[in-house]
Scaffold this motif. Structure first.
Motif, PDB file in Angstrom:
ATOM      1  N   GLY A 104       0.817  -1.214   0.000  1.00  0.00           N
ATOM      2  CA  GLY A 104       0.000   0.000   0.000  1.00  0.00           C
ATOM      3  C   GLY A 104       0.839   1.247   0.000  1.00  0.00           C
ATOM      4  O   GLY A 104       2.064   1.207   0.181  1.00  0.00           O
ATOM      5  N   PHE A 105       0.153   2.362  -0.204  1.00  0.00           N
ATOM      6  CA  PHE A 105       0.810   3.650  -0.312  1.00  0.00           C
ATOM      7  C   PHE A 105      -0.155   4.697   0.216  1.00  0.00           C
ATOM      8  O   PHE A 105      -1.349   4.654  -0.059  1.00  0.00           O
ATOM      9  CB  PHE A 105       1.151   3.925  -1.782  1.00  0.00           C
ATOM     10  CG  PHE A 105       1.785   5.243  -2.020  1.00  0.00           C
ATOM     11  CD1 PHE A 105       3.088   5.469  -1.633  1.00  0.00           C
ATOM     12  CD2 PHE A 105       1.077   6.277  -2.603  1.00  0.00           C
ATOM     13  CE1 PHE A 105       3.682   6.701  -1.844  1.00  0.00           C
ATOM     14  CE2 PHE A 105       1.662   7.500  -2.818  1.00  0.00           C
ATOM     15  CZ  PHE A 105       2.975   7.708  -2.428  1.00  0.00           C
ATOM     16  N   SER A 106       0.355   5.654   1.014  1.00  0.00           N
ATOM     17  CA  SER A 106      -0.550   6.639   1.605  1.00  0.00           C
ATOM     18  C   SER A 106       0.193   7.926   1.925  1.00  0.00           C
ATOM     19  O   SER A 106       1.428   7.975   1.896  1.00  0.00           O
ATOM     20  CB  SER A 106      -1.205   6.058   2.860  1.00  0.00           C
ATOM     21  OG  SER A 106      -0.233   5.489   3.723  1.00  0.00           O
ATOM     22  N   PHE A 107      -0.561   8.963   2.216  1.00  0.00           N
ATOM     23  CA  PHE A 107       0.043  10.276   2.478  1.00  0.00           C
ATOM     24  C   PHE A 107      -1.022  11.219   3.021  1.00  0.00           C
ATOM     25  O   PHE A 107      -2.213  10.886   3.044  1.00  0.00           O
ATOM     26  CB  PHE A 107       0.614  10.853   1.166  1.00  0.00           C
ATOM     27  CG  PHE A 107      -0.364  10.876   0.023  1.00  0.00           C
ATOM     28  CD1 PHE A 107      -1.205  11.950  -0.190  1.00  0.00           C
ATOM     29  CD2 PHE A 107      -0.450   9.775  -0.825  1.00  0.00           C
ATOM     30  CE1 PHE A 107      -2.121  11.952  -1.235  1.00  0.00           C
ATOM     31  CE2 PHE A 107      -1.370   9.764  -1.879  1.00  0.00           C
ATOM     32  CZ  PHE A 107      -2.199  10.846  -2.078  1.00  0.00           C
ATOM     33  N   PHE A 108      -0.585  12.386   3.471  1.00  0.00           N
ATOM     34  CA  PHE A 108      -1.486  13.475   3.819  1.00  0.00           C
ATOM     35  C   PHE A 108      -1.367  14.546   2.742  1.00  0.00           C
ATOM     36  O   PHE A 108      -0.289  14.734   2.159  1.00  0.00           O
ATOM     37  CB  PHE A 108      -1.104  14.083   5.174  1.00  0.00           C
ATOM     38  CG  PHE A 108      -1.476  13.238   6.353  1.00  0.00           C
ATOM     39  CD1 PHE A 108      -2.681  13.422   7.026  1.00  0.00           C
ATOM     40  CD2 PHE A 108      -0.616  12.243   6.810  1.00  0.00           C
ATOM     41  CE1 PHE A 108      -3.020  12.649   8.121  1.00  0.00           C
ATOM     42  CE2 PHE A 108      -0.949  11.456   7.902  1.00  0.00           C
ATOM     43  CZ  PHE A 108      -2.149  11.664   8.559  1.00  0.00           C
ATOM     44  N   VAL A 186      -1.697   1.442   3.909  1.00  0.00           N
ATOM     45  CA  VAL A 186      -2.766   2.251   3.319  1.00  0.00           C
ATOM     46  C   VAL A 186      -3.171   3.388   4.250  1.00  0.00           C
ATOM     47  O   VAL A 186      -4.012   4.210   3.910  1.00  0.00           O
ATOM     48  CB  VAL A 186      -4.007   1.403   2.975  1.00  0.00           C
ATOM     49  CG1 VAL A 186      -3.663   0.380   1.906  1.00  0.00           C
ATOM     50  CG2 VAL A 186      -4.576   0.738   4.208  1.00  0.00           C
ATOM     51  N   THR A 187      -2.576   3.433   5.449  1.00  0.00           N
ATOM     52  CA  THR A 187      -2.839   4.549   6.363  1.00  0.00           C
ATOM     53  C   THR A 187      -1.552   5.319   6.588  1.00  0.00           C
ATOM     54  O   THR A 187      -0.539   4.755   7.006  1.00  0.00           O
ATOM     55  CB  THR A 187      -3.399   4.046   7.714  1.00  0.00           C
ATOM     56  OG1 THR A 187      -2.484   3.119   8.274  1.00  0.00           O
ATOM     57  CG2 THR A 187      -4.742   3.400   7.520  1.00  0.00           C
ATOM     58  N   PRO A 188      -1.549   6.622   6.287  1.00  0.00           N
ATOM     59  CA  PRO A 188      -0.312   7.398   6.330  1.00  0.00           C
ATOM     60  C   PRO A 188       0.252   7.537   7.733  1.00  0.00           C
ATOM     61  O   PRO A 188      -0.487   7.812   8.682  1.00  0.00           O
ATOM     62  CB  PRO A 188      -0.726   8.757   5.758  1.00  0.00           C
ATOM     63  CG  PRO A 188      -2.191   8.853   6.012  1.00  0.00           C
ATOM     64  CD  PRO A 188      -2.710   7.446   5.941  1.00  0.00           C
ATOM     65  N   GLY A 189       1.550   7.367   7.851  1.00  0.00           N
ATOM     66  CA  GLY A 189       2.216   7.507   9.132  1.00  0.00           C
ATOM     67  C   GLY A 189       1.774   6.462  10.138  1.00  0.00           C
ATOM     68  O   GLY A 189       2.045   6.586  11.322  1.00  0.00           O
ATOM     69  N   GLY A 190       1.067   5.416   9.646  1.00  0.00           N
ATOM     70  CA  GLY A 190       0.542   4.404  10.546  1.00  0.00           C
ATOM     71  C   GLY A 190      -0.633   4.900  11.354  1.00  0.00           C
ATOM     72  O   GLY A 190      -1.101   4.239  12.268  1.00  0.00           O
ATOM     73  N   VAL A 191      -1.162   6.079  10.971  1.00  0.00           N
ATOM     74  CA  VAL A 191      -2.290   6.675  11.679  1.00  0.00           C
ATOM     75  C   VAL A 191      -3.533   6.541  10.819  1.00  0.00           C
ATOM     76  O   VAL A 191      -3.482   6.708   9.608  1.00  0.00           O
ATOM     77  CB  VAL A 191      -2.029   8.172  11.961  1.00  0.00           C
ATOM     78  CG1 VAL A 191      -3.170   8.790  12.732  1.00  0.00           C
ATOM     79  CG2 VAL A 191      -0.721   8.327  12.701  1.00  0.00           C
ATOM     80  N   VAL A 192      -4.657   6.269  11.432  1.00  0.00           N
ATOM     81  CA  VAL A 192      -5.904   6.167  10.686  1.00  0.00           C
ATOM     82  C   VAL A 192      -6.298   7.573  10.207  1.00  0.00           C
ATOM     83  O   VAL A 192      -6.331   8.508  10.998  1.00  0.00           O
ATOM     84  CB  VAL A 192      -7.025   5.581  11.560  1.00  0.00           C
ATOM     85  CG1 VAL A 192      -8.349   5.558  10.801  1.00  0.00           C
ATOM     86  CG2 VAL A 192      -6.640   4.181  12.017  1.00  0.00           C
ATOM     87  N   PRO A 193      -6.579   7.725   8.904  1.00  0.00           N
ATOM     88  CA  PRO A 193      -6.949   9.043   8.384  1.00  0.00           C
ATOM     89  C   PRO A 193      -8.162   9.621   9.092  1.00  0.00           C
ATOM     90  O   PRO A 193      -9.111   8.914   9.389  1.00  0.00           O
ATOM     91  CB  PRO A 193      -7.261   8.765   6.914  1.00  0.00           C
ATOM     92  CG  PRO A 193      -6.522   7.520   6.591  1.00  0.00           C
ATOM     93  CD  PRO A 193      -6.524   6.709   7.858  1.00  0.00           C
ATOM     94  N   GLU A 194      -8.114  10.905   9.337  1.00  0.00           N
ATOM     95  CA  GLU A 194      -9.153  11.603  10.078  1.00  0.00           C
ATOM     96  C   GLU A 194     -10.384  11.991   9.262  1.00  0.00           C
ATOM     97  O   GLU A 194     -11.488  11.939   9.761  1.00  0.00           O
ATOM     98  CB  GLU A 194      -8.566  12.895  10.673  1.00  0.00           C
ATOM     99  CG  GLU A 194      -7.764  12.656  11.935  1.00  0.00           C
ATOM    100  CD  GLU A 194      -8.642  12.397  13.133  1.00  0.00           C
ATOM    101  OE1 GLU A 194      -9.607  13.156  13.319  1.00  0.00           O
ATOM    102  OE2 GLU A 194      -8.395  11.425  13.853  1.00  0.00           O
ATOM    103  N   PRO A 195     -10.206  12.433   8.025  1.00  0.00           N
ATOM    104  CA  PRO A 195     -11.301  13.162   7.388  1.00  0.00           C
ATOM    105  C   PRO A 195     -12.522  12.306   7.142  1.00  0.00           C
ATOM    106  O   PRO A 195     -12.407  11.160   6.747  1.00  0.00           O
ATOM    107  CB  PRO A 195     -10.695  13.590   6.053  1.00  0.00           C
ATOM    108  CG  PRO A 195      -9.645  12.587   5.787  1.00  0.00           C
ATOM    109  CD  PRO A 195      -9.094  12.207   7.123  1.00  0.00           C
ATOM    110  N   SER A 196     -13.684  12.846   7.385  1.00  0.00           N
ATOM    111  CA  SER A 196     -14.916  12.156   7.046  1.00  0.00           C
ATOM    112  C   SER A 196     -15.266  12.499   5.611  1.00  0.00           C
ATOM    113  O   SER A 196     -14.813  13.497   5.066  1.00  0.00           O
ATOM    114  CB  SER A 196     -16.040  12.606   7.960  1.00  0.00           C
ATOM    115  OG  SER A 196     -16.361  13.946   7.689  1.00  0.00           O
TER     116      SER A 196
END
Ligand SMILES: [Ca+2]
Ligand SMILES: [Ca+2]
Ligand SMILES: [Ca+2]
Length: 218
Positions: A104-108, A186-196
């Protein structure tokens, strides 16, 4: 023999899901510095160097520091203060990952006026087969931290099969910023994405009101 040694090193460097996700925070780069070899044992255009992760960026890919922290950036709420990635020329920034990466790949990111898209490829320089494609919608603005229209940053990610070698970050130049680029998750920084979804979809009107605002300050 040399080839063999190189292969072993590359394999041991592989950014796989088994290790903790690699996160690029862009901290340590200077304002408007071309990232270049900063993450590959070389240096950025202004001489900064970071950990050697075997990751390179196209020359149009720049770092920018938040104006609240002494730079030129018109942004806020970046996950790792106070430096992010963006581009001022062309319609995309390309990132190559020498050892490849999987899962996976992810970012803010923040994109208050224009949407963007990200493609993951199985070859270098944004060529080859597309392993994953991600549309990234426009985002709302909360006014900054305390200043900056491109604020806050939202997490987004995508999973895929196979080994990826490069990623293109496409959008309108000076209109989209990225931070905490994360490999193997698939979650950036190992953190669950915030935005709804509501937050992401409600932005059109605000985006119009902010039309003309750019990532960098005038
Ligand atoms: Ca900030
Ligand atoms: Ca700011
Ligand atoms: Ca950062």
């Amino acid at each position: 023999m040399k080839k063999m040694i190189l292969a072993v090193i590359l394999v041991s460097m592989a950014l796989t899901a088994n290790a903790a996700p690699i996160v690029l925070t862009f901290e340590g780069l200077q304002n408007y510095e071309s990232i270049g070899g900063f993450y590959s044992g070389g240096a950025g255009s202004l001489g900064s160097s970071g950990p050697n992760l075997g990751i390179t960026f196209s020359t149009n890919t720049l770092a920018i520091i938040d104006a609240d922290a002494g730079g030129s950036g018109n942004f806020g709420g970046e996950p790792s203060p106070s430096t992010i990635m963006f581009f001022l020329e062309g319609d995309s920034a390309i990132m190559n990952v020498l050892a490849g990466f999987d899962t996976g790949f992810s970012f803010f990111y923040s994109a208050i006026n224009n949407p963007g898209s990200v493609n993951v490829y199985d070859n270098f320089d944004g060529i080859g087969n597309i392993l994953a494609s991600l549309d990234i919608p426009t985002t709302l603005s909360d006014g900054g931290d305390p200043n900056g229209n491109f604020s806050p940053f939202f997490g987004i990610g995508v999973g895929f099969s196979g080994i990826a070698k490069s990623v293109s970050f496409a959008g309108v130049q000076d209109q989209i910023g990225f931070d905490d680029i994360t490999f193997g998750s698939v979650t950036p920084g190992g953190v669950v994405p915030e935005p709804s979804t509501a937050l992401l979809l409600g932005i059109g009107l605000i985006g119009t009101a902010l039309a003309g605002r750019r990532m960098r300050r005038a």
